[in-house]
Design a protein around this motif. Structure first.
Motif, PDB file in Angstrom:
ATOM      1  N   GLN A   1     -23.367  32.234  20.975  1.00 44.66           N
ATOM      2  CA  GLN A   1     -22.954  33.789  19.924  1.00 44.66           C
ATOM      3  C   GLN A   1     -22.630  32.766  18.727  1.00 44.66           C
ATOM      4  O   GLN A   1     -22.724  32.460  18.606  1.00 44.66           O
ATOM      5  CB  GLN A   1     -21.357  34.837  20.487  1.00 44.66           C
ATOM      6  CG  GLN A   1     -20.990  35.982  19.324  1.00 44.66           C
ATOM      7  CD  GLN A   1     -20.414  36.967  19.657  1.00 44.66           C
ATOM      8  OE1 GLN A   1     -19.805  36.235  21.125  1.00 44.66           O
ATOM      9  NE2 GLN A   1     -19.881  37.700  19.251  1.00 44.66           N
ATOM     10  N   VAL A   2     -23.504  33.511  17.289  1.00 43.66           N
ATOM     11  CA  VAL A   2     -23.453  33.717  16.195  1.00 43.66           C
ATOM     12  C   VAL A   2     -22.567  34.662  15.318  1.00 43.66           C
ATOM     13  O   VAL A   2     -22.644  35.533  15.338  1.00 43.66           O
ATOM     14  CB  VAL A   2     -25.101  33.635  15.206  1.00 43.66           C
ATOM     15  CG1 VAL A   2     -24.579  33.500  13.920  1.00 43.66           C
ATOM     16  CG2 VAL A   2     -25.954  32.850  16.315  1.00 43.66           C
ATOM     17  N   GLN A   3     -21.755  34.201  14.504  1.00 39.36           N
ATOM     18  CA  GLN A   3     -21.406  34.839  13.623  1.00 39.36           C
ATOM     19  C   GLN A   3     -21.836  34.386  12.303  1.00 39.36           C
ATOM     20  O   GLN A   3     -21.283  33.123  12.027  1.00 39.36           O
ATOM     21  CB  GLN A   3     -19.900  34.690  13.536  1.00 39.36           C
ATOM     22  CG  GLN A   3     -18.573  35.602  15.151  1.00 39.36           C
ATOM     23  CD  GLN A   3     -17.387  34.620  15.263  1.00 39.36           C
ATOM     24  OE1 GLN A   3     -16.783  34.196  14.740  1.00 39.36           O
ATOM     25  NE2 GLN A   3     -16.415  35.602  15.775  1.00 39.36           N
ATOM     26  N   LEU A   4     -21.693  35.680  11.332  1.00 42.51           N
ATOM     27  CA  LEU A   4     -22.270  34.904  10.143  1.00 42.51           C
ATOM     28  C   LEU A   4     -21.176  35.892   8.893  1.00 42.51           C
ATOM     29  O   LEU A   4     -20.483  37.097   8.775  1.00 42.51           O
ATOM     30  CB  LEU A   4     -23.397  35.966  10.364  1.00 42.51           C
ATOM     31  CG  LEU A   4     -24.402  35.973  11.263  1.00 42.51           C
ATOM     32  CD1 LEU A   4     -25.505  36.990  10.938  1.00 42.51           C
ATOM     33  CD2 LEU A   4     -25.106  34.637  10.994  1.00 42.51           C
ATOM     34  N   VAL A   5     -20.770  35.111   7.916  1.00 41.51           N
ATOM     35  CA  VAL A   5     -20.248  35.856   6.642  1.00 41.51           C
ATOM     36  C   VAL A   5     -20.877  35.090   5.395  1.00 41.51           C
ATOM     37  O   VAL A   5     -21.254  34.255   5.049  1.00 41.51           O
ATOM     38  CB  VAL A   5     -19.284  34.375   6.504  1.00 41.51           C
ATOM     39  CG1 VAL A   5     -18.240  34.926   5.396  1.00 41.51           C
ATOM     40  CG2 VAL A   5     -18.568  34.677   7.840  1.00 41.51           C
ATOM     41  N   GLU A   6     -21.212  36.443   4.787  1.00 37.35           N
ATOM     42  CA  GLU A   6     -21.817  36.457   4.007  1.00 37.35           C
ATOM     43  C   GLU A   6     -21.319  36.274   2.525  1.00 37.35           C
ATOM     44  O   GLU A   6     -19.913  36.763   2.674  1.00 37.35           O
ATOM     45  CB  GLU A   6     -22.458  37.963   3.369  1.00 37.35           C
ATOM     46  CG  GLU A   6     -23.852  38.437   4.246  1.00 37.35           C
ATOM     47  CD  GLU A   6     -23.132  39.315   5.396  1.00 37.35           C
ATOM     48  OE1 GLU A   6     -24.377  39.637   6.196  1.00 37.35           O
ATOM     49  OE2 GLU A   6     -22.049  39.071   5.769  1.00 37.35           O
ATOM     50  N   SER A   7     -22.228  35.639   1.372  1.00 37.74           N
ATOM     51  CA  SER A   7     -20.942  35.574   0.196  1.00 37.74           C
ATOM     52  C   SER A   7     -22.149  35.353  -0.624  1.00 37.74           C
ATOM     53  O   SER A   7     -22.865  35.476  -1.092  1.00 37.74           O
ATOM     54  CB  SER A   7     -20.415  34.486  -0.289  1.00 37.74           C
ATOM     55  OG  SER A   7     -21.339  33.403   0.044  1.00 37.74           O
ATOM     56  N   GLY A   8     -21.619  35.612  -2.475  1.00 37.93           N
ATOM     57  CA  GLY A   8     -22.341  35.255  -3.423  1.00 37.93           C
ATOM     58  C   GLY A   8     -22.704  36.775  -4.464  1.00 37.93           C
ATOM     59  O   GLY A   8     -23.191  36.807  -5.024  1.00 37.93           O
ATOM     60  N   GLY A   9     -22.232  37.646  -3.805  1.00 43.54           N
ATOM     61  CA  GLY A   9     -22.526  39.447  -4.142  1.00 43.54           C
ATOM     62  C   GLY A   9     -21.878  39.051  -5.841  1.00 43.54           C
ATOM     63  O   GLY A   9     -21.201  38.370  -5.650  1.00 43.54           O
ATOM     64  N   GLY A  10     -22.367  40.618  -6.389  1.00 41.53           N
ATOM     65  CA  GLY A  10     -21.327  40.913  -7.412  1.00 41.53           C
ATOM     66  C   GLY A  10     -22.345  41.633  -8.050  1.00 41.53           C
ATOM     67  O   GLY A  10     -23.041  42.367  -8.164  1.00 41.53           O
ATOM     68  N   LEU A  11     -21.331  41.470 -10.230  1.00 42.07           N
ATOM     69  CA  LEU A  11     -22.364  43.018 -10.810  1.00 42.07           C
ATOM     70  C   LEU A  11     -22.911  42.035 -11.858  1.00 42.07           C
ATOM     71  O   LEU A  11     -22.464  40.870 -12.098  1.00 42.07           O
ATOM     72  CB  LEU A  11     -20.923  43.096 -11.600  1.00 42.07           C
ATOM     73  CG  LEU A  11     -21.029  44.052 -12.836  1.00 42.07           C
ATOM     74  CD1 LEU A  11     -22.023  45.481 -12.005  1.00 42.07           C
ATOM     75  CD2 LEU A  11     -20.622  44.514 -13.424  1.00 42.07           C
ATOM     76  N   VAL A  12     -24.435  41.750 -11.975  1.00 38.43           N
ATOM     77  CA  VAL A  12     -24.741  41.454 -12.655  1.00 38.43           C
ATOM     78  C   VAL A  12     -26.105  42.819 -13.970  1.00 38.43           C
ATOM     79  O   VAL A  12     -25.680  43.273 -12.984  1.00 38.43           O
ATOM     80  CB  VAL A  12     -25.837  40.216 -12.259  1.00 38.43           C
ATOM     81  CG1 VAL A  12     -26.934  41.789 -11.387  1.00 38.43           C
ATOM     82  CG2 VAL A  12     -26.469  39.599 -12.920  1.00 38.43           C
ATOM     83  N   GLN A  13     -26.607  42.008 -14.733  1.00 41.24           N
ATOM     84  CA  GLN A  13     -27.553  42.758 -15.718  1.00 41.24           C
ATOM     85  C   GLN A  13     -28.367  42.791 -15.209  1.00 41.24           C
ATOM     86  O   GLN A  13     -29.107  41.954 -14.342  1.00 41.24           O
ATOM     87  CB  GLN A  13     -26.646  42.432 -17.205  1.00 41.24           C
ATOM     88  CG  GLN A  13     -26.048  42.725 -17.392  1.00 41.24           C
ATOM     89  CD  GLN A  13     -25.779  42.789 -19.012  1.00 41.24           C
ATOM     90  OE1 GLN A  13     -26.774  41.500 -19.611  1.00 41.24           O
ATOM     91  NE2 GLN A  13     -24.894  43.529 -20.016  1.00 41.24           N
ATOM     92  N   ALA A  14     -29.300  43.868 -15.555  1.00 36.22           N
ATOM     93  CA  ALA A  14     -31.003  43.701 -15.441  1.00 36.22           C
ATOM     94  C   ALA A  14     -31.331  42.694 -15.906  1.00 36.22           C
ATOM     95  O   ALA A  14     -31.226  42.695 -17.363  1.00 36.22           O
ATOM     96  CB  ALA A  14     -30.847  45.712 -15.621  1.00 36.22           C
ATOM     97  N   GLY A  15     -32.379  42.280 -14.759  1.00 32.74           N
ATOM     98  CA  GLY A  15     -32.678  41.290 -15.390  1.00 32.74           C
ATOM     99  C   GLY A  15     -32.376  39.870 -15.150  1.00 32.74           C
ATOM    100  O   GLY A  15     -32.813  38.535 -14.807  1.00 32.74           O
ATOM    101  N   GLY A  16     -31.439  39.427 -15.157  1.00 27.42           N
ATOM    102  CA  GLY A  16     -30.085  38.528 -14.002  1.00 27.42           C
ATOM    103  C   GLY A  16     -30.454  38.171 -12.800  1.00 27.42           C
ATOM    104  O   GLY A  16     -31.246  38.576 -12.249  1.00 27.42           O
ATOM    105  N   SER A  17     -29.897  36.902 -12.085  1.00 24.20           N
ATOM    106  CA  SER A  17     -29.726  36.495 -10.898  1.00 24.20           C
ATOM    107  C   SER A  17     -28.437  36.520 -10.358  1.00 24.20           C
ATOM    108  O   SER A  17     -27.415  36.290 -11.042  1.00 24.20           O
ATOM    109  CB  SER A  17     -30.360  35.575 -11.217  1.00 24.20           C
ATOM    110  OG  SER A  17     -31.856  35.245 -11.913  1.00 24.20           O
TER     111      SER A  17
END
Length: 124
Positions: free
Chosen positions: A1-17
Motif C-alpha cells: 500500500q502507498v500513502q501520498l501527501v501533496e504539498s506546494g500549492g498556493g496562490l499565484v498570479q497569472a504567468g507565475g510558477s
C-alpha cells in the motif's frame, strides 16, 4: 500500500510558477507509475500529467503541454509537477495518484491510491 501527501500549492498570479510535490510512503515507490490530476469546483477530476515507474516516459494533457513538467526521484519517493506560465483556468485542487505497474494511464479509474490534494489558485 502507498500513502501520498501533496504539498506546494498556493496562490499565484497569472504567468507565475509553482512546484507541487507528492511524497509517497513505502519502499516500493519505484513499482508505481504516477499521475497528477486536478479538479475545479463543479467539474470532474481531469488528467494533467503522468510518468512511468522509471521516469523514462511522460505524458501530458494538451491543456498543460509545454507549461507543466512531471518528474520523479525514486530514491526520495517523490514525484513533482513543475507548473509554469500559469493561467486562471489552472485553478483547481491538484491530486497525486499512484498505480501499480510500469506504465502510466490517463484515466483516473486506473489509479489505485490518491493523495488528499493541494489547492492551486491562479489570479488574473
Amino acid at each position: 500500500q502507498v500513502q501520498l501527501v501533496e504539498s506546494g500549492g498556493g496562490l499565484v498570479q497569472a504567468g507565475g510558477s509553482l512546484r507541487l510535490s507528492c511524497a509517497a510512503s513505502g519502499r516500493t515507490f519505484s513499482s508505481y507509475a504516477m499521475g497528477w490530476f486536478r479538479q475545479a469546483p463543479g467539474k470532474e477530476r481531469d488528467f494533467v500529467a503522468a510518468i512511468s515507474w522509471s521516469g523514462g516516459a511522460t505524458y501530458y494533457a494538451d491543456s498543460v503541454k509545454g507549461r507543466f513538467t512531471i518528474s520523479r526521484h525514486n530514491a526520495q519517493n517523490t514525484v513533482y509537477l513543475e507548473m509554469n506560465s500559469l493561467k486562471p483556468e489552472d485553478t483547481a485542487v491538484y491530486y497525486c495518484a499512484a498505480r501499480l505497474g510500469a506504465t502510466y494511464k490517463v484515466s483516473r479509474y486506473e489509479y489505485h491510491y490518491w493523495g488528499q490534494g493541494t489547492q492551486v489558485t491562479v489570479s488574473s
